[in-house]
Scaffold this motif. Structure first.
Motif, PDB file in Angstrom:
ATOM      1  N   MET B   1       0.837  -1.197   0.000  1.00 33.70           N
ATOM      2  CA  MET B   1       0.000   0.000   0.000  1.00 33.70           C
ATOM      3  C   MET B   1       0.874   1.251   0.000  1.00 33.70           C
ATOM      4  O   MET B   1       1.875   1.306   0.703  1.00 33.70           O
ATOM      5  N   THR B   2       0.489   2.229  -0.797  1.00 35.83           N
ATOM      6  CA  THR B   2       1.255   3.471  -0.810  1.00 35.83           C
ATOM      7  C   THR B   2       0.800   4.356   0.354  1.00 35.83           C
ATOM      8  O   THR B   2      -0.306   4.189   0.881  1.00 35.83           O
ATOM      9  N   THR B   3       1.658   5.310   0.719  1.00 36.00           N
ATOM     10  CA  THR B   3       1.294   6.243   1.787  1.00 36.00           C
ATOM     11  C   THR B   3       0.070   7.057   1.370  1.00 36.00           C
ATOM     12  O   THR B   3      -0.806   7.346   2.187  1.00 36.00           O
ATOM     13  N   GLN B   4      -0.003   7.400   0.073  1.00 34.41           N
ATOM     14  CA  GLN B   4      -1.153   8.183  -0.398  1.00 34.41           C
ATOM     15  C   GLN B   4      -2.460   7.413  -0.222  1.00 34.41           C
ATOM     16  O   GLN B   4      -3.482   7.998   0.158  1.00 34.41           O
ATOM     17  N   GLN B   5      -2.422   6.107  -0.452  1.00 33.47           N
ATOM     18  CA  GLN B   5      -3.628   5.288  -0.245  1.00 33.47           C
ATOM     19  C   GLN B   5      -4.060   5.303   1.220  1.00 33.47           C
ATOM     20  O   GLN B   5      -5.252   5.328   1.534  1.00 33.47           O
ATOM     21  N   LEU B   6      -3.075   5.298   2.101  1.00 39.12           N
ATOM     22  CA  LEU B   6      -3.380   5.375   3.533  1.00 39.12           C
ATOM     23  C   LEU B   6      -4.020   6.729   3.862  1.00 39.12           C
ATOM     24  O   LEU B   6      -5.029   6.796   4.586  1.00 39.12           O
ATOM     25  N   ILE B   7      -3.443   7.790   3.317  1.00 42.00           N
ATOM     26  CA  ILE B   7      -3.984   9.138   3.565  1.00 42.00           C
ATOM     27  C   ILE B   7      -5.422   9.236   3.029  1.00 42.00           C
ATOM     28  O   ILE B   7      -6.322   9.750   3.712  1.00 42.00           O
ATOM     29  N   ASN B   8      -5.644   8.695   1.828  1.00 45.03           N
ATOM     30  CA  ASN B   8      -6.995   8.716   1.253  1.00 45.03           C
ATOM     31  C   ASN B   8      -8.003   8.022   2.168  1.00 45.03           C
ATOM     32  O   ASN B   8      -9.124   8.488   2.355  1.00 45.03           O
ATOM     33  N   GLU B  88      -8.170  -2.410   1.598  1.00 46.98           N
ATOM     34  CA  GLU B  88      -7.869  -0.982   1.746  1.00 46.98           C
ATOM     35  C   GLU B  88      -7.283  -0.668   3.116  1.00 46.98           C
ATOM     36  O   GLU B  88      -6.738   0.423   3.328  1.00 46.98           O
ATOM     37  N   ILE B  89      -7.381  -1.623   4.040  1.00 51.15           N
ATOM     38  CA  ILE B  89      -6.898  -1.359   5.407  1.00 51.15           C
ATOM     39  C   ILE B  89      -5.398  -1.640   5.524  1.00 51.15           C
ATOM     40  O   ILE B  89      -4.890  -2.638   4.999  1.00 51.15           O
ATOM     41  N   PHE B  90      -4.716  -0.738   6.210  1.00 49.68           N
ATOM     42  CA  PHE B  90      -3.265  -0.822   6.422  1.00 49.68           C
ATOM     43  C   PHE B  90      -2.997  -1.842   7.535  1.00 49.68           C
ATOM     44  O   PHE B  90      -3.572  -1.750   8.613  1.00 49.68           O
ATOM     45  N   THR B  91      -2.118  -2.787   7.251  1.00 49.51           N
ATOM     46  CA  THR B  91      -1.853  -3.829   8.261  1.00 49.51           C
ATOM     47  C   THR B  91      -0.420  -3.731   8.783  1.00 49.51           C
ATOM     48  O   THR B  91       0.521  -3.522   8.019  1.00 49.51           O
ATOM     49  N   LYS B 138       9.192  -2.472  -1.997  1.00 50.04           N
ATOM     50  CA  LYS B 138       8.416  -1.345  -2.542  1.00 50.04           C
ATOM     51  C   LYS B 138       6.991  -1.370  -1.986  1.00 50.04           C
ATOM     52  O   LYS B 138       6.357  -2.426  -1.890  1.00 50.04           O
ATOM     53  N   ASN B 139       6.494  -0.186  -1.627  1.00 51.32           N
ATOM     54  CA  ASN B 139       5.138  -0.052  -1.083  1.00 51.32           C
ATOM     55  C   ASN B 139       4.887  -0.858   0.193  1.00 51.32           C
ATOM     56  O   ASN B 139       3.759  -1.222   0.505  1.00 51.32           O
ATOM     57  N   LYS B 140       5.986  -1.177   0.890  1.00 56.50           N
ATOM     58  CA  LYS B 140       5.883  -1.756   2.228  1.00 56.50           C
ATOM     59  C   LYS B 140       6.537  -0.753   3.166  1.00 56.50           C
ATOM     60  O   LYS B 140       7.434  -0.004   2.755  1.00 56.50           O
ATOM     61  N   GLN B 205       6.919  12.283   7.844  1.00 58.23           N
ATOM     62  CA  GLN B 205       6.715  10.842   8.048  1.00 58.23           C
ATOM     63  C   GLN B 205       5.492  10.539   8.919  1.00 58.23           C
ATOM     64  O   GLN B 205       5.145  11.314   9.812  1.00 58.23           O
ATOM     65  N   PHE B 206       4.914   9.388   8.650  1.00 58.14           N
ATOM     66  CA  PHE B 206       3.852   8.901   9.523  1.00 58.14           C
ATOM     67  C   PHE B 206       4.446   8.388  10.837  1.00 58.14           C
ATOM     68  O   PHE B 206       5.526   7.805  10.862  1.00 58.14           O
ATOM     69  N   LEU B 207       3.709   8.633  11.909  1.00 58.05           N
ATOM     70  CA  LEU B 207       4.072   8.118  13.228  1.00 58.05           C
ATOM     71  C   LEU B 207       3.002   7.136  13.686  1.00 58.05           C
ATOM     72  O   LEU B 207       1.804   7.427  13.580  1.00 58.05           O
TER      73      LEU B 207
END
Lengths: 273, 273
Positions: B1-8, B88-91, B138-140, B205-207
């Motif tokens: 998952m990309t960071t942008q997908q998480l933000i969305n 869609e959920i970040f694991t 990539k994307n991890k 960065q995400f925390l």
């Protein structure tokens, strides 16, 4: 297992060799891949061929987790095989765990109770309450990362924290933890020259020393600076022993390599006054 | 998952809640213990009831390893259930791993490939070559321990290393690692006042912030000092949500608690300029 039982075994076998059971299916003899459980078959053959030459086995959990359920099952079978057939041998779960208190307790339960390892490696970054749950187990040993064998050790461990290097601070602070008599420490063979300083801080504790062999550390140097009157060292070799051959003779080749290390160790043991 | 997908996803759900799936068989409703796989049954019920209120789930591996093979199987079933039903959920595999290079590669394979988590928590003590194998995917995402929520964080993390505290040194040095754009950081909610300093070092960065709820951290304080224009926060609650009730209504109670947190988060999200 008590520390005295470990010392007795070292004296009896004239060896302080620990063999790292880091099983990679890409590196083991290909004829084993048709077996039902290639990882366990490999470990069993290595153990059968080398148990009289070493005093400890150290599976690194990464190599088992990489194969999912099958890997975890092979780890269970390996530790059960060791405990049933060679209860005198010291077993190390090289897991490098460490988490907040209640979570570290779950890891301690996993490795000391369910899998019945004698010891586990633990990372110190999260401090006291991440380490003490492991120390609470009687006759179990917590092997704290102090100065590791890899290049990344210079990122933080050897930098000065307050008045001294971080790895020294880790050793110093950990000595104040409850049941700290159950602590041992990881010190990489590639940093043997640091051992003299480390022995000033912890003259009596056992050190688990990885990095001899494939990583380039010297057995003689480690003994020169790190040995104490009770030996106080477990020197690990993983790849150098278990992958001595990738043919059908792999167990014989591993035993020959282990014998070689044991004989070097026997010479070093004679130097203890 | 990309960071942008998480933000969305955060924007869509108006939530930056992460739910910690730390399943303890002594704490889950007793009627589940007769099920074939009580751990997975519990997780499935919690996920079914809360997935619209949170953006991430974080099983801590200790709680699964403590139940041996059965536990590892339940972990596999949980991540597969999430990836199949809620891609869609970040694991997050809260595993706090880290070892020498070739061994860290095995852990990365275990958690990113076999179990297909989007991210893993990693301990920084062993430095660069212990972290970079995770960053290579990539994307991890590799979530490095910086400043943890527990009392033991004061043993080493907040002590001065060279010119600054160890946790700041960890952040600073890790930014030089290859593929460091794949880094996130763990910062405990119990140390919210440190977040302003941390945001100076890593504004974007995400925390991942544990410690709200059972450990006493404040959501408002964390947002005040830690939020950035892309939110930049995943706030975790484990025990506070999943053990909201130990009766048959446990999933409804967990959803109610998650809803409460989501609503607090929705208010905080409105404060972003």
């Amino acid at each position: 297992m008590t520390t005295q039982q470990l010392i007795n075994q070292i004296q009896k076998k004239k060896s302080f060799l620990c063999i790292g059971l880091d099983v990679d299916l890409n590196k083991i003899p290909q004829h084993l891949l048709t077996e039902e459980d290639p990882i366990f078959s490999f470990n069993k053959a290595i153990i059968d061929a080398t148990h009289h030459l070493c005093v400890a086995y150290k599976p690194n959990t990464a190599f088992y987790e990489a194969y999912g359920l099958k890997g975890w099952k092979a780890l269970e079978k390996t530790i059960n095989y060791l405990n049933q057939n060679h209860p005198e041998i010291f077993t190390i779960a090289d897991a490098k765990r460490g988490d907040i208190g209640n979570t570290s307790s779950m890891y301690a339960k996993a490795f000391f109770e369910d899998l019945a390892f004698d010891s586990i490696t633990v990372a110190p970054y999260m401090g006291k309450d991440s380490v003490e749950p492991f120390l609470a187990f009687k006759n179990k040993h917590t092997i704290l990362l102090a100065l590791t064998s890899n290049a990344g050790a210079f990122d933080f461990q050897t930098k000065t924290l307050g008045s001294q290097e971080l790895y020294k601070e880790v050793i110093k602070v950990s000595k104040t933890y409850k049941n700290s008599e159950n602590l041992m420490y990881v010190v990489g063979a590639t940093k043997a020259e640091y051992l003299a300083d480390i022995r000033q801080l912890i003259p009596n504790q056992f050190l688990l020393v990885p990095g001899v062999g494939a990583q380039g550390g010297s057995l003689q140097e480690v003994c020169k600076y790190g040995m104490n009157s009770n030996v106080g060292l477990l020197i690990n070799s993983s790849r150098g022993v278990i992958y001595a051959s990738d043919k059908k003779d792999f167990a014989i080749a591993a035993a020959a390599k282990a014998r070689e290390l044991q004989q070097e160790m026997e010479i070093q043991l004679k130097l203890i006054v």
